[in-house]
Design a protein around this motif. Structure first.
Motif, mmCIF file in Angstrom:
data_model
loop_
_atom_site.group_PDB
_atom_site.id
_atom_site.type_symbol
_atom_site.label_atom_id
_atom_site.label_comp_id
_atom_site.label_asym_id
_atom_site.label_seq_id
_atom_site.Cartn_x
_atom_site.Cartn_y
_atom_site.Cartn_z
ATOM 1 N N ASP A 9 0.384 -1.319 -0.071
ATOM 2 C CA ASP A 9 0.311 0.086 0.020
ATOM 3 C C ASP A 9 0.727 1.155 0.029
ATOM 4 O OD1 ASP A 9 -2.724 -1.555 -0.071
ATOM 5 O OD2 ASP A 9 -2.609 -1.609 2.030
ATOM 6 N N GLN A 10 1.913 1.368 1.205
ATOM 7 C CA GLN A 10 2.982 2.413 0.887
ATOM 8 C C GLN A 10 3.431 3.424 -0.429
ATOM 9 O OE1 GLN A 10 4.868 1.325 3.893
ATOM 10 N NE2 GLN A 10 4.290 2.830 5.505
ATOM 11 N N ALA A 12 2.063 1.621 -3.265
ATOM 12 C CA ALA A 12 1.293 1.675 -4.819
ATOM 13 C C ALA A 12 1.056 3.340 -4.312
ATOM 14 C CB ALA A 12 0.662 0.999 -3.845
ATOM 15 N N GLU A 13 1.203 4.088 -2.822
ATOM 16 C CA GLU A 13 1.050 5.341 -2.789
ATOM 17 C C GLU A 13 2.025 6.434 -3.499
ATOM 18 O OE1 GLU A 13 -0.465 8.573 0.979
ATOM 19 O OE2 GLU A 13 0.167 6.548 1.694
ATOM 20 N N ARG A 14 3.444 6.058 -2.955
ATOM 21 C CA ARG A 14 4.168 6.786 -3.485
ATOM 22 C C ARG A 14 4.329 6.511 -5.288
ATOM 23 N NH1 ARG A 14 10.513 5.822 -1.689
ATOM 24 N NH2 ARG A 14 11.175 7.792 -2.653
ATOM 25 N N GLY A 16 1.600 6.145 -7.044
ATOM 26 C CA GLY A 16 0.090 6.593 -7.562
ATOM 27 C C GLY A 16 -0.751 5.771 -8.316
ATOM 28 N N THR A 17 -1.027 5.011 -7.066
ATOM 29 C CA THR A 17 -1.236 4.153 -8.462
ATOM 30 C C THR A 17 -2.454 3.019 -7.077
ATOM 31 O OG1 THR A 17 0.133 2.519 -8.429
ATOM 32 C CG2 THR A 17 0.333 3.639 -10.308
ATOM 33 N N THR A 18 -3.096 2.021 -7.717
ATOM 34 C CA THR A 18 -3.562 0.758 -6.939
ATOM 35 C C THR A 18 -2.325 0.013 -6.292
ATOM 36 O OG1 THR A 18 -4.301 -0.484 -8.869
ATOM 37 C CG2 THR A 18 -5.564 1.320 -8.239
ATOM 38 N N ASP A 19 -3.177 -0.615 -5.435
ATOM 39 C CA ASP A 19 -2.142 -1.466 -5.006
ATOM 40 C C ASP A 19 -1.796 -2.793 -5.674
ATOM 41 O OD1 ASP A 19 -4.708 -2.640 -4.361
ATOM 42 O OD2 ASP A 19 -4.139 -4.251 -2.801
ATOM 43 N N GLU A 44 12.546 1.012 -0.205
ATOM 44 C CA GLU A 44 12.469 2.516 -0.861
ATOM 45 C C GLU A 44 13.632 2.451 -2.063
ATOM 46 O OE1 GLU A 44 13.390 5.157 2.182
ATOM 47 O OE2 GLU A 44 10.933 6.128 1.428
#
Length: 70
Positions: A9-10, A12-14, A16-19, A44
């Protein structure tokens, strides 16, 4: 390795997409990942390298030799 490990989830957020997108990258072995028991984590630095490798630079257009008609 001192990279922070991101959850799906992190990541995906980074990005800018879905998981679903990071899960597909992992399933297709397009990025490195870490298995912690049954959990999957993405370093990372791996995510940064993926972003850098897939960044497309703009094309600089050459100016026309004759310019625009007046």
């Amino acid at each position: 390795m001192s990279d922070r490990l991101l959850t799906i989830d992190q990541a995906a957020e980074r990005l800018g997409t879905t998981d679903r997108f990071p899960r597909r990258l992992i399933a297709e072995r397009r990025i490195a990942f870490v298995k912690v028991g049954r959990h999957v984590r993405i370093p990372e630095g791996v995510l940064d390298a993926y972003i850098e490798a897939n960044t497309v630079q703009p094309v600089r257009r050459r100016r026309s030799r004759y310019g625009r008609a007046a």
